[in-house]
Scaffold this active site. Structure first.
Site, mmCIF file in Angstrom:
data_model
loop_
_atom_site.group_PDB
_atom_site.id
_atom_site.type_symbol
_atom_site.label_atom_id
_atom_site.label_comp_id
_atom_site.label_asym_id
_atom_site.label_seq_id
_atom_site.Cartn_x
_atom_site.Cartn_y
_atom_site.Cartn_z
ATOM 1 C CG HIS A 47 -1.747 1.173 1.436
ATOM 2 N ND1 HIS A 47 -3.091 1.192 1.139
ATOM 3 C CD2 HIS A 47 -1.459 2.405 1.931
ATOM 4 C CE1 HIS A 47 -3.586 2.390 1.435
ATOM 5 N NE2 HIS A 47 -2.607 3.139 1.922
ATOM 6 C CD GLU A 48 1.718 3.727 3.728
ATOM 7 O OE1 GLU A 48 1.985 4.771 3.084
ATOM 8 O OE2 GLU A 48 0.720 3.637 4.463
ATOM 9 C CG HIS A 51 0.030 5.870 -1.055
ATOM 10 N ND1 HIS A 51 -1.102 6.246 -1.728
ATOM 11 C CD2 HIS A 51 -0.393 5.354 0.138
ATOM 12 C CE1 HIS A 51 -2.166 5.961 -0.992
ATOM 13 N NE2 HIS A 51 -1.763 5.408 0.136
#
Length: 188
Positions: A47-48, A51
């Protein structure tokens, strides 16, 4: 990835893993501990990184930064409740755009939850395969929940950043996350 960012991501992922798997760690349930390790990597770390990578592909400075006070609270809450209460606030990818462009912000914001939704959908057929079904169920559910939660249109969550600039993108990502969450809640 610079050394500081790598350390922040590693420490954050470790605390997220401990918080989610604490009850299994203390009961020596290695199967569920392993499942939550896979869930931490695919849900939190991917997820990170999504980004960060989308931001950098758009020419925006981005780096993961841990929030150590939030990590401490997460760890203490999990330990104090023996793993029955899990609330993690590990940190976030911080971005810097010299010129603010809403469409770029929404693309960066949706990348993390969309990654989670896609991973959760990929896990659905794997939940029917003997030997990997437990792992796929945990990984899929954690990813679907993280996608849904992060897409809530509440500041400072990703959903708020997406919906205020591109409601179509938000509806698409939210529909994927809800579809996968429904599967894990009702059909798994």
């Amino acid at each position: 990835m610079n050394f500081r960012e790598l350390v922040d991501l590693f420490i954050s992922a470790s605390v997220v893993f401990i918080a989610f798997s604490f009850q299994y760690l203390i009961s020596f349930n290695y199967k569920m501990t392993t499942a939550y390790l896979l869930a931490t990597i695919t849900a939190f770390v991917f997820h990170e990184l999504a980004h960060r990578n989308v931001a950098r592909s758009k020419g925006v400075f981005a780096a993961y930064k841990a929030w150590y006070f939030g990590l401490l609270i997460s760890l203490l809450l999990s330990i104090a409740s023996r793993g029955s209460i899990v609330f993690v606030v590990p940190g976030a990818v911080e971005i810097y755009m010299p010129i603010y462009i809403p469409s770029i912000e929404s693309s960066i914001a949706v990348a993390g939850p969309l990654t989670n939704a896609i991973i959760s959908l990929i896990c659905i057929p794997l939940t029917k395969i003997h030997g990997v079904s437990v792992y796929a169920s945990v990984v899929g559910y954690v990813n679907s929940f993280l996608a849904f939660f992060n897409l809530l249109p509440i500041p400072p969550l990703d959903g708020y950043k997406v919906i205020r600039h591109d409601i179509t993108k938000w509806v698409f990502a939210m529909a994927l996350s809800i579809a996968s969450l429904i599967f894990y809640w009702f059909f798994e």
